[in-house]
Design a protein around this motif. Structure first.
Motif, PDB file in Angstrom:
ATOM      1  N   UNK A   1       2.172  21.741 -29.838  1.00  0.00           N
ATOM      2  CA  UNK A   1       3.043  22.011 -28.569  1.00  0.00           C
ATOM      3  C   UNK A   1       4.519  22.141 -29.055  1.00  0.00           C
ATOM      4  N   UNK A   2       4.989  23.208 -29.019  1.00  0.00           N
ATOM      5  CA  UNK A   2       6.487  23.444 -29.823  1.00  0.00           C
ATOM      6  C   UNK A   2       7.432  23.761 -28.695  1.00  0.00           C
ATOM      7  N   UNK A   3       8.634  23.421 -28.687  1.00  0.00           N
ATOM      8  CA  UNK A   3       9.708  23.763 -27.804  1.00  0.00           C
ATOM      9  C   UNK A   3      10.604  24.697 -28.557  1.00  0.00           C
ATOM     10  N   UNK A   4      10.527  25.938 -28.326  1.00  0.00           N
ATOM     11  CA  UNK A   4      11.562  27.030 -29.160  1.00  0.00           C
ATOM     12  C   UNK A   4      12.658  27.474 -28.378  1.00  0.00           C
TER      13      UNK A   4
ATOM     14  N   UNK B   1      15.020  33.548 -33.052  1.00  0.00           N
ATOM     15  CA  UNK B   1      14.237  32.446 -32.660  1.00  0.00           C
ATOM     16  C   UNK B   1      14.764  31.165 -33.401  1.00  0.00           C
ATOM     17  N   UNK B   2      14.613  29.908 -32.784  1.00  0.00           N
ATOM     18  CA  UNK B   2      14.803  28.677 -33.470  1.00  0.00           C
ATOM     19  C   UNK B   2      13.775  27.645 -33.096  1.00  0.00           C
ATOM     20  N   UNK B   3      13.470  26.795 -33.652  1.00  0.00           N
ATOM     21  CA  UNK B   3      12.536  25.690 -33.118  1.00  0.00           C
ATOM     22  C   UNK B   3      13.519  24.227 -32.687  1.00  0.00           C
ATOM     23  N   UNK B   4      12.877  23.824 -31.755  1.00  0.00           N
ATOM     24  CA  UNK B   4      13.824  22.800 -31.205  1.00  0.00           C
ATOM     25  C   UNK B   4      12.890  21.273 -31.190  1.00  0.00           C
TER      26      UNK B   4
ATOM     27  N   UNK C   1       3.677  26.176 -36.904  1.00  0.00           N
ATOM     28  CA  UNK C   1       5.094  26.226 -36.451  1.00  0.00           C
ATOM     29  C   UNK C   1       5.850  27.595 -36.611  1.00  0.00           C
ATOM     30  N   UNK C   2       5.177  28.287 -37.571  1.00  0.00           N
ATOM     31  CA  UNK C   2       5.885  29.524 -37.810  1.00  0.00           C
ATOM     32  C   UNK C   2       5.622  30.543 -36.928  1.00  0.00           C
TER      33      UNK C   2
END
Length: 148
Positions: free
Chosen positions: A138-141, A77-80, A59-60
């Protein structure tokens, strides 16, 4: 420009729990980031690396890529959202890697400049010391302008 060493040092101040896990940034550059975490101190009750540690090292990367690709004086940045798949047993030091291509970087930059924010997806692969995949994410940022 931030170096892997300065980004690793910043983790101690900004994400103390990741620092206690031993997360280190190995590579950080435009559209590319690699992080690692040791096995020592990160095990669980059946002898593999705890799932939360695997999640953290992957995640980082969204923040590392954003900070090493875009102007940190303008954006943060931020993670959603993050989805993770655990696909193998993690019994050694882990390495997580993610990339953004040039077209995606250009889109994010243009959209953030116009709207003050831009969402982006990032896939990361977490491998063990033998190079075997143990998890994928799989991340949404979001890249967001300061003050927005």
């Amino acid at each position: 420009m931030s170096t892997p060493e300065t980004m690793t040092a910043a983790i101690e101040r900004t994400i103390p729990v990741a620092h206690r896990m031993g997360v280190r940034i190995l590579e950080a550059g435009p559209g590319h980031a690699v992080a690692s975490v040791p096995v020592e101190g990160n095990g669980n009750h059946f002898g593999v690396i705890y799932a939360g540690v695997q999640f953290t090292v992957a995640e980082i990367l969204g923040g590392v890529i954003a900070l090493s690709t875009f102007d940190a004086a303008k954006y943060f940045p931020l993670v959603k959202n993050i989805d993770i798949s655990f696909v193998g047993m993690a019994r050694s030091e882990l390495r997580a890697e993610a990339r953004l291509d040039e077209a995606t970087i250009a889109r994010i930059e243009a959209e953030a400049a116009e709207r003050g924010k831009a969402d982006f997806e990032l896939e990361a692969v977490v491998t063990d010391a033998e190079g075997k995949t143990v998890a994928t994410t799989r991340g949404l940022y979001q890249l967001r302008a300061h003050g927005k």
